[in-house]
Design a protein around this motif. Structure first.
Motif, short mmCIF file in Angstrom:
data_model
loop_
_atom_site.label_atom_id
_atom_site.label_comp_id
_atom_site.label_asym_id
_atom_site.label_seq_id
_atom_site.Cartn_x
_atom_site.Cartn_y
_atom_site.Cartn_z
N ILE A 152 -49.10 20.60 90.43
CA ILE A 152 -48.93 21.15 91.82
C ILE A 152 -48.24 20.20 92.51
N ILE A 153 -47.24 20.55 93.32
CA ILE A 153 -46.32 19.93 94.24
C ILE A 153 -46.44 20.81 95.59
N LEU A 154 -46.15 20.09 96.96
CA LEU A 154 -45.93 20.68 98.05
C LEU A 154 -44.58 20.61 98.60
N ALA A 155 -44.27 21.81 99.05
CA ALA A 155 -42.88 21.75 99.83
C ALA A 155 -43.37 22.68 101.15
N ARG A 156 -42.12 22.35 102.12
CA ARG A 156 -42.35 23.06 103.38
C ARG A 156 -41.04 23.67 103.80
N VAL A 157 -41.18 24.73 104.68
CA VAL A 157 -39.85 25.27 105.14
C VAL A 157 -39.91 25.59 106.49
N ASP A 158 -39.02 25.46 107.25
CA ASP A 158 -39.16 25.89 108.87
C ASP A 158 -39.27 27.39 108.88
N MET A 159 -40.31 27.76 109.68
CA MET A 159 -40.45 29.30 109.73
C MET A 159 -39.30 30.21 110.52
N GLY A 160 -38.56 29.24 111.39
CA GLY A 160 -37.38 30.05 112.09
C GLY A 160 -37.47 31.35 112.63
N HIS A 161 -36.59 32.12 113.10
CA HIS A 161 -36.77 33.13 113.70
C HIS A 161 -36.23 34.32 113.00
N ASN A 162 -35.94 34.13 111.69
CA ASN A 162 -35.33 35.21 110.53
C ASN A 162 -35.74 34.72 109.49
N LEU A 206 -35.83 31.07 104.51
CA LEU A 206 -36.85 31.47 103.32
C LEU A 206 -36.11 31.60 102.13
N GLY A 207 -34.85 32.34 102.30
CA GLY A 207 -34.08 32.66 101.14
C GLY A 207 -33.24 31.60 100.33
N LYS A 208 -33.16 30.40 101.18
CA LYS A 208 -32.27 29.43 100.85
C LYS A 208 -33.05 28.19 100.17
N LYS A 209 -32.67 27.82 98.84
CA LYS A 209 -33.20 26.66 98.28
C LYS A 209 -33.24 25.65 99.01
N GLU A 210 -32.02 25.27 99.64
CA GLU A 210 -31.62 23.99 100.18
C GLU A 210 -32.53 23.69 101.40
N ALA A 211 -33.33 24.81 102.14
CA ALA A 211 -34.11 24.76 103.27
C ALA A 211 -35.30 24.25 102.86
N TYR A 212 -35.89 24.13 101.68
CA TYR A 212 -37.03 23.74 101.15
C TYR A 212 -37.38 22.25 100.98
N TYR A 213 -38.15 21.51 101.53
CA TYR A 213 -38.17 19.98 101.57
C TYR A 213 -39.67 19.73 100.92
N TYR A 214 -39.58 18.59 99.91
CA TYR A 214 -40.99 18.43 99.39
C TYR A 214 -41.39 16.98 99.66
N TRP A 215 -42.71 17.05 99.32
CA TRP A 215 -43.35 15.68 99.90
C TRP A 215 -43.46 14.88 98.76
N ASP A 216 -43.01 13.62 98.81
CA ASP A 216 -42.73 12.49 97.95
C ASP A 216 -43.87 11.31 98.08
N GLY A 217 -44.77 11.75 98.86
CA GLY A 217 -45.80 10.42 99.21
C GLY A 217 -45.66 10.12 100.49
N GLU A 218 -44.40 9.83 100.99
CA GLU A 218 -44.18 9.24 102.32
C GLU A 218 -43.37 10.31 103.28
N ASN A 219 -42.61 10.88 102.66
CA ASN A 219 -41.35 11.56 103.45
C ASN A 219 -41.25 12.87 102.73
N TRP A 220 -40.46 13.93 103.56
CA TRP A 220 -39.97 15.21 103.12
C TRP A 220 -38.48 15.14 102.59
N VAL A 221 -38.37 15.36 101.32
CA VAL A 221 -37.18 15.45 100.55
C VAL A 221 -36.59 16.48 99.97
N GLN A 222 -35.28 16.60 99.71
CA GLN A 222 -34.73 18.00 99.22
C GLN A 222 -34.83 17.93 97.77
N ASP A 223 -35.13 16.79 96.95
CA ASP A 223 -35.05 17.03 95.50
C ASP A 223 -36.58 17.31 95.10
#
Length: 353
Positions: free
Chosen positions: A204-214, A218-235
């Protein structure tokens, strides 16, 4: 007892676990069903179920629906759920609808499309909800093919009965060989939605995405960032594993262990051991300290070899956190149902006295 201290001692110790019964239908008809993941929308509480074996009033089997939802009308009666919508065929109406293409696939006998929601629902600022579902196809030969993870919008409608409508976004956000973000647990904090999910190897890994106003992010893969242990990264391949060995469960905000441990996990492991696992963390990124605290037992289907409890979730709406009491639900295998139990944790004041 101050909320800052919390009501339960740490590490958690279960003093008593009491089975209350099945989360049953108010009409008295027993439907074998599983999952039982709770969520809140506009002050109302609902439970989402997976495969639901629908019966008529005589107890005769009518058919299988792969996901359903029921409203919990009274916080004082956690065993009473109510389906508020049925289809023209008399079956409970599915929570997540199938697309015309999926209906055609089933009619052609190519498999059964399953849309299951294990991760919960996030309530947005406008009172609507968002969920992440996993899509699979049961090919009837013992092989269930995972297709990917999609996003859907949930909104309440008001008619003769209070109902929910679900609108699935076009396509899937994550494919079959990508992480299943949001299918383990979702939780909101500040302007972000945090999503826990299995990567292809089941960790299990952790991602976050901006709640935004629409719904665009949420529907765009590139909007999700992943916790690498120090920072939020796109890969996602650089993401750090944050939880090991758990199968289902929920991460929720809770004050039961004090303000310095505001996040609570309750769930079950991948080993089919029927154990209730509990963990707490100061941060959503972890570290998580997770341990087995008690064993889940069945009603119709007792825990034994070949029969185990799964889909273990906390239901904070029906809990008394100030008294260090939690209401949990778990699932029995067919022909069982969703079981509710109250666990009493060792109180902090018994340690301080």
């Amino acid at each position: 007892m101050s909320i800052k201290q919390g009501s339960a001692s740490y590490p958690p110790i279960v003093k008593q676990a009491k089975i209350l019964g099945y989360v049953a239908e108010t009409n008295g008809i027993f439907h074998s069903r599983d999952i039982g993941r709770g969520f809140s929308l506009s002050g109302n509480v609902y439970l989402m179920f997976g495969d639901t074996f629908c019966n008529d009033s005589n107890g005769e089997f009518m058919g299988l629906v792969n996901n359903t939802v029921a409203i919990m009308e009274d916080f004082k009666q956690p065993l009473r759920s109510k389906y508020v919508e049925y289809g023209d065929n008399g079956l409970v109406k599915p929570f997540l609808p199938l697309t015309p293409e999926e209906v055609a696939l089933e009619m052609d006998g190519k498999g059964r499309v399953a849309l299951w929601v294990f991760g919960g629902v996030i309530e947005m600022e406008d009172g609507t909800g968002r969920l992440w579902y996993q899509k699979s196809i049961d090919h009837f030969n013992g092989f269930v093919e995972y297709i990917g993870t999609g996003v859907a919008k949930v909104l309440e409608t008001y008619g003769v009965e209070q109902q929910l409508a679900v609108e699935r976004m076009d396509g899937l956000v994550f494919g079959a060989y990508e992480p299943r973000m949001g299918t383990f647990s979702v939780i909101a904090k500040d302007e972000f939605i945090y999503l826990y999910g299995d990567r292809p190897d089941g960790r299990i890994i952790l991602a976050r995405v901006d709640m935004g106003h629409n719904d665009d992010p949420l529907g765009k893969k590139e909007a999700y960032y992943y916790w690498d242990g120090e920072n939020w990264v796109q890969d996602w391949k650089k993401a750090k594993v944050v939880i090991e060995g758990m199968q289902q469960g929920a991460i929720v905000h809770s004050r039961i262990f004090g303000e310095d441990r505001p996040y609570l996990f309750v769930g079950t492991s991948k080993t089919a051991d029927s154990q209730v696992y509990m963990g707490v963390s100061a941060k959503l990124e972890g570290p998580w300290e997770i341990k087995a605290v008690c064993k889940a037992e069945g009603i119709k289907e007792p825990t034994k070899e070949g029969k185990w409890m799964y889909c273990i979730y906390p239901q904070l709406w029906f809990s008394n956190e100030n008294a260090a009491e939690l209401l949990l639900t778990w699932s029995e295998q067919y022909p069982g149902g969703v079981v509710a139990a109250k666990i009493s944790l060792r109180r902090l004041n018994t340690i301080l006295a």
